[in-house]
Motif scaffolding. Structure first.
Motif, PDB file in Angstrom:
ATOM      1  N   UNK A  49       0.519  -1.312  -0.024  1.00 42.94           N
ATOM      2  CA  UNK A  49       0.147  -0.046  -0.044  1.00 42.94           C
ATOM      3  C   UNK A  49       0.718   1.179  -0.036  1.00 42.94           C
ATOM      4  N   UNK A  50       0.552   2.410  -0.735  1.00 43.66           N
ATOM      5  CA  UNK A  50       1.103   3.755  -0.693  1.00 43.66           C
ATOM      6  C   UNK A  50       0.455   4.505   0.032  1.00 43.66           C
ATOM      7  N   UNK A  51       0.869   5.743   0.140  1.00 44.21           N
ATOM      8  CA  UNK A  51       0.079   6.733   1.033  1.00 44.21           C
ATOM      9  C   UNK A  51       0.783   8.236   0.669  1.00 44.21           C
ATOM     10  N   UNK A  52       0.113   9.110   0.346  1.00 47.37           N
ATOM     11  CA  UNK A  52       0.873  10.291   0.424  1.00 47.37           C
ATOM     12  C   UNK A  52       0.833  10.943   1.820  1.00 47.37           C
ATOM     13  N   UNK A  53       1.921  11.285   2.201  1.00 43.48           N
ATOM     14  CA  UNK A  53       2.200  11.642   3.747  1.00 43.48           C
ATOM     15  C   UNK A  53       2.266  13.113   3.583  1.00 43.48           C
ATOM     16  N   UNK A  54       1.421  13.998   4.258  1.00 43.23           N
ATOM     17  CA  UNK A  54       1.593  15.295   4.420  1.00 43.23           C
ATOM     18  C   UNK A  54       2.805  15.714   5.368  1.00 43.23           C
ATOM     19  N   UNK A  55       3.407  16.808   5.264  1.00 47.16           N
ATOM     20  CA  UNK A  55       4.669  17.260   6.072  1.00 47.16           C
ATOM     21  C   UNK A  55       4.202  18.420   6.790  1.00 47.16           C
ATOM     22  N   UNK A  56       3.103  19.400   6.330  1.00 48.31           N
ATOM     23  CA  UNK A  56       2.903  20.730   6.987  1.00 48.31           C
ATOM     24  C   UNK A  56       4.069  21.736   6.513  1.00 48.31           C
ATOM     25  N   UNK A  57       4.832  21.197   5.680  1.00 50.82           N
ATOM     26  CA  UNK A  57       5.985  22.146   5.043  1.00 50.82           C
ATOM     27  C   UNK A  57       5.657  22.607   3.762  1.00 50.82           C
ATOM     28  N   UNK A  58       5.942  24.065   3.677  1.00 54.50           N
ATOM     29  CA  UNK A  58       5.833  24.857   2.384  1.00 54.50           C
ATOM     30  C   UNK A  58       7.227  25.409   2.259  1.00 54.50           C
ATOM     31  N   UNK A  59       7.905  25.351   1.010  1.00 51.12           N
ATOM     32  CA  UNK A  59       9.285  25.875   1.168  1.00 51.12           C
ATOM     33  C   UNK A  59       9.437  26.808  -0.110  1.00 51.12           C
ATOM     34  N   UNK A  64       3.553  24.144  -3.197  1.00 54.27           N
ATOM     35  CA  UNK A  64       2.638  23.689  -2.567  1.00 54.27           C
ATOM     36  C   UNK A  64       3.211  22.934  -1.326  1.00 54.27           C
ATOM     37  N   UNK A  65       2.329  22.087  -0.586  1.00 50.28           N
ATOM     38  CA  UNK A  65       3.027  21.411   0.622  1.00 50.28           C
ATOM     39  C   UNK A  65       3.888  20.232   0.025  1.00 50.28           C
ATOM     40  N   UNK A  66       5.119  20.038   0.627  1.00 50.23           N
ATOM     41  CA  UNK A  66       6.028  19.103   0.583  1.00 50.23           C
ATOM     42  C   UNK A  66       5.306  17.751   0.904  1.00 50.23           C
ATOM     43  N   UNK A  67       5.218  16.894   0.126  1.00 48.78           N
ATOM     44  CA  UNK A  67       4.603  15.536   0.612  1.00 48.78           C
ATOM     45  C   UNK A  67       5.372  14.245   0.289  1.00 48.78           C
ATOM     46  N   UNK A  68       5.335  13.317   0.935  1.00 47.60           N
ATOM     47  CA  UNK A  68       6.054  12.019   0.798  1.00 47.60           C
ATOM     48  C   UNK A  68       5.208  10.768   0.483  1.00 47.60           C
ATOM     49  N   UNK A  69       5.699  10.302  -0.795  1.00 50.47           N
ATOM     50  CA  UNK A  69       5.025   9.175  -1.451  1.00 50.47           C
ATOM     51  C   UNK A  69       5.781   7.779  -0.667  1.00 50.47           C
TER      52      UNK A  69
END
Ligand code: DUT
Ligand code: MG
Length: 147
Positions: free
Chosen positions: A43-53, A90-95
């Motif tokens: 399973x994969x998931x797009x994890x939010x980080x709350x970070x905008x750079x 946009x928000x940095x997200x981790x797949x």
């Protein structure tokens, strides 16, 4: 050290990414989650980080897996290395993907990946009729063998 503009959601319980050691290449990035998530095998998931750079022009940020998570839990970044473009706001997200055979839990605040900032060379094309000859020629994909 250059300073990079960053906006972070809910900084009181979502600290900025940090280098874990003096010479670390990457800053560890935390999962910005309200509750734990469970990833089943594959399973994969797009994890939010709350970070905008806001990276400076001519730089990128690479999102890379952490080796500890990979070897211990089979968790890795599916698109490794992820690319954060300098013009992305946009928000940095981790797949994240679970490549193990058991469900894996990610808790809020877990350090799930690392970010390496790098300069980028951009090029223009120069169309030609032929390109130079080399000893390797078109050998690739293991043509030199293993040992
Ligand atoms: O792991 C990642 C990879 C990308 N991004 C964001 C920043 C990046 O600048 C943007 C686009 O990423 P990429 O170019 O890899 O994806 P794409 O499928 O080509 O999308 P686009 O058409 O928006 O460029 O998505 C992330 O937050 N995390
Ligand atoms: Mg793209």
């Amino acid at each position: 050290m250059s300073k990079v503009k960053v906006r972070i959601i809910n900084q009181s319980n979502n600290p900025l990414p940090e280098y874990a050691t003096e010479q670390a290449a990457g800053m560890d990035i935390r999962a910005f989650l309200e509750a734990p998530i469970v990833l089943n095998p594959l399973e994969r998931f797009l994890v939010p980080t709350g970070l905008f750079i806001e990276l400076p022009k001519g730089y990128e940020a690479q999102i890379r897996p952490r080796s500890g998570l990979a070897i211990k839990q089979g968790l890795t970044c599916l698109n490794s290395p992820g690319t954060i473009d300098a013009d992305y706001r946009g928000e940095v997200k981790i797949i994240l993907i679970n490549l193990s055979q058991e469900p894996q839990t990610i808790h809020p605040g877990d350090r799930i990946a690392q970010m390496v900032v790098h300069d980028v060379e951009r090029v223009k094309w120069k169309p030609v009729k032929s390109i130079s000859v080399t000893k390797r020629h078109d050998g690739g994909f293991g043509h030199t063998g293993k040992s």
